[in-house]
Design a protein around this motif. Structure first.
Motif, mmCIF file in Angstrom:
data_model
loop_
_atom_site.group_PDB
_atom_site.id
_atom_site.type_symbol
_atom_site.label_atom_id
_atom_site.label_comp_id
_atom_site.label_asym_id
_atom_site.label_seq_id
_atom_site.Cartn_x
_atom_site.Cartn_y
_atom_site.Cartn_z
ATOM 1 N N ALA A 337 0.850 -1.188 0.000
ATOM 2 C CA ALA A 337 0.000 0.000 0.000
ATOM 3 C C ALA A 337 0.886 1.238 0.000
ATOM 4 N N LEU A 338 0.377 2.325 -0.584
ATOM 5 C CA LEU A 338 1.104 3.584 -0.647
ATOM 6 C C LEU A 338 0.775 4.408 0.584
ATOM 7 N N ALA A 339 1.816 4.784 1.335
ATOM 8 C CA ALA A 339 1.621 5.621 2.515
ATOM 9 C C ALA A 339 1.387 7.062 2.091
ATOM 10 N N SER A 340 0.857 7.866 2.999
ATOM 11 C CA SER A 340 0.478 9.240 2.675
ATOM 12 C C SER A 340 1.669 10.099 2.261
ATOM 13 N N GLU A 341 2.872 9.790 2.779
ATOM 14 C CA GLU A 341 4.030 10.613 2.436
ATOM 15 C C GLU A 341 4.811 10.067 1.244
ATOM 16 N N GLY A 342 4.254 9.024 0.589
ATOM 17 C CA GLY A 342 4.839 8.574 -0.661
ATOM 18 C C GLY A 342 5.623 7.291 -0.614
ATOM 19 N N SER A 343 5.909 6.760 0.571
ATOM 20 C CA SER A 343 6.631 5.492 0.650
ATOM 21 C C SER A 343 5.659 4.334 0.452
ATOM 22 N N LEU A 344 6.196 3.170 0.107
ATOM 23 C CA LEU A 344 5.392 1.969 -0.024
ATOM 24 C C LEU A 344 5.553 1.118 1.225
ATOM 25 N N ILE A 345 4.435 0.613 1.727
ATOM 26 C CA ILE A 345 4.461 -0.262 2.884
ATOM 27 C C ILE A 345 4.203 -1.678 2.394
ATOM 28 N N LEU A 346 5.131 -2.578 2.698
ATOM 29 C CA LEU A 346 5.041 -3.965 2.256
ATOM 30 C C LEU A 346 4.813 -4.869 3.463
ATOM 31 N N VAL A 347 3.972 -5.884 3.282
ATOM 32 C CA VAL A 347 3.769 -6.876 4.330
ATOM 33 C C VAL A 347 3.967 -8.266 3.734
ATOM 34 N N GLY A 348 4.396 -9.181 4.593
ATOM 35 C CA GLY A 348 4.643 -10.542 4.130
ATOM 36 C C GLY A 348 5.027 -11.446 5.265
#
Length: 358
Positions: A337-348
Motif C-alpha cells: 500500500a502507498l503511505a500518505s508521504e509517498g513510501s510503499l508499505i510492504l507486508v509478508g
C-alpha cells in the motif's frame, strides 16, 4: 513381584494422569472464532497478508487475528482489539473510519473507528445456513428450476463441513454495499454494511467453482480474479459477474489499475494488461518465473509488482517489459500500500516494512 507390581501401578497412574490432562485440555479448548487475538510485541514481525489505507492511517492484517495500524507511514505500529484468532487474509476501508477484514473460518470483521477495534459480523458456522435459506426460498419460488436444489445441496454440504471456509478478499463500494470472496466460488454481497449477507454463487460465470482470489474496482468497473485464468467483470445490465477471456490459464492472485487500464497478475510471473475494459489483453513481460503476489501504484503513478520471493518490478512508461529493481534483503511480499508521504508499505512473511520513496 513387588517390583513388577510397582511398575504396573506406575504405568496405570501415568495413563490416568495422561487421560485427566487430556480431559482438562479438551475442556479448556476455545474455538479461534471465539478466542480474541492475543496482544504481542512481535506481531509486527509476524506474518502479515494484507495492508490497506484508512485515510492517512495504514492497517495491516495477518496470522492469529493480528491487526495492526500505523499513523506514521509504518514506522510504529499498534495492535488492534480483535475478537477472533483466525488467520486474516485481506482488509479494505471504504472510508477513513469504516473497514472490513476477512480470513479463515469464513470470518468477516468490521471496524467503525479506523481499525482500532473490530467486531465480528459473520463466520463460517453461519455461511452454510445462509446458502440453504437463500436458495431454498428461490427453489420454492421457482419449483421448475433445477439449478436451485443444487445450490441448496451446496449449502447443506457447507453446513456439514463446519466453519472451515476461507475468505480471501473483501471490497466495498461505500459504507453499505460490499462483497467478500473466497474458495470454491464462495461470494457474498451485503447492502447494509455487513449486517446481512446474500449468497451470490449463482451470479458468477464460474461453473467449475474455481477459487475467487481477489476483488477490486478499477474506475467504474469491478473485477474478480481467480484460478485457471478466471477473470470476472461485473455486468450491471445482467446483474452478474461475467467471464472475460484471457490468454493465460493459470491462477491470478490480484488485480490493480488506473483510469483506462487494468492489470492482473499471478502464477509464474504472468502479468496481463488491458486498455479496453478486459476485451483484449497484452502480456506485461516480467522476465521471471516466480509468482507475482502483490501490487501497488507508487507516488509517480507507476505500477510496482512484488513476488513471493521478494522481487520488485516497475513498469516503464507503457513499455511492454517490467524492470526488475534491486532489493536489499528481499523477503516474500503478500500485500502493498502507498503511505500518505509517498513510501510503499510492504507486508509478508516477515511482517511489515517500509520501502522509502526514491
Amino acid at each position: 513381584m513387588c517390583s513388577y507390581k510397582n511398575n504396573i501401578l506406575q504405568l496405570a497412574f501415568g495413563v490416568v494422569l495422561g487421560l485427566s490432562q487430556g480431559i482438562t485440555q479438551a475442556s479448556d479448548y476455545v474455538d479461534v472464532l471465539d478466542l480474541p487475538a492475543k496482544p504481542s510485541a512481535l506481531a509486527v514481525r509476524s506474518p502479515l497478508l494484507d495492508v490497506a489505507n484508512a485515510g492517512q492511517r495504514l492497517v495491516a492484517v495477518g496470522q492469529r487475528g493480528h491487526i495492526l495500524y500505523s499513523d506514521d507511514a509504518g514506522q510504529q505500529w499498534q495492535q488492534a482489539s480483535v475478537p477472533v484468532s483466525s488467520d486474516l487474509s485481506a482488509v479494505y476501508f471504504s472510508s477513513r473510519e469504516q473497514g472490513w477484514a476477512v480470513g479463515n473460518d469464513g470470518v468477516v470483521l468490521h471496524s467503525s473507528d479506523a481499525g482500532v477495534s473490530w467486531k465480528k459480523q459473520l463466520d463460517g458456522r453461519e455461511i452454510g445456513d445462509l446458502l440453504v435459506k437463500h436458495y431454498s426460498a428461490l427453489a420454492t419460488a421457482e419449483p421448475g428450476n433445477e439449478h436451485w436444489p443444487l445450490r441448496v445441496a451446496e449449502g447443506q454440504r457447507l453446513v456439514e463441513e463446519g466453519a472451515d471456509k476461507p475468505l480471501l478478499d473483501v471490497w466495498f463500494a461505500d459504507d453499505k454495499l460490499g462483497y467478500v470472496v473466497g474458495v470454491f466460488n464462495l461470494i457474498l454481497r451485503t447492502e447494509d454494511g455487513g449486517q446481512s449477507w446474500t449468497p451470490f454463487q449463482d451470479r458468477t460465470d464460474n461453473p467449475q467453482n474455481f477459487h475467487l482470489n481477489a476483488i477490486a474496482s478499477i474506475g467504474d468497473a469491478l473485477y474478480i480474479v481467480g484460478e485457471q485464468g478466471l477473470v470476472l467483470k461485473w455486468d450491471d445490465a445482467h446483474q452478474r459477474f461475467a467471464a472475460l477471456t484471457t490468454p493465460y490459464q493459470g491462477s491470478f492472485f490480484g488485480v490493480v489499475g488506473k483510469p483506462g487500464e487494468v492489470v492482473v497478475y499471478g502464477l509464474r510471473g504472468n502479468v496481463l494488461r488491458s486498455t479496453d475494459g478486459g476485451s483484449s489483453w497484452q502480456p506485461f513481460d516480467s522476465g521471471l518465473q516466480v509468482s507475482v503476489t502483490a501490487a501497488a501504484i507508487d507516488a509517480q503513478g507507476h505500477y510496482r509488482l512484488f513476488t513471493q520471493a521478494g522481487h520488485m518490478l516497475v513498469d516503464q512508461s507503457n513499455n511492454a517489459r517490467l524492470q526488475l529493481m534491486p532489493q536489499q534483503n528481499p523477503s516474500p511480499v503478500a500485500g502493498a500500500a502507498l503511505a500518505s508521504e509517498g513510501s510503499l508499505i510492504l507486508v509478508g512473511s516477515r511482517g511489515a516494512r517500509a520501502l522509502r520513496k526514491e
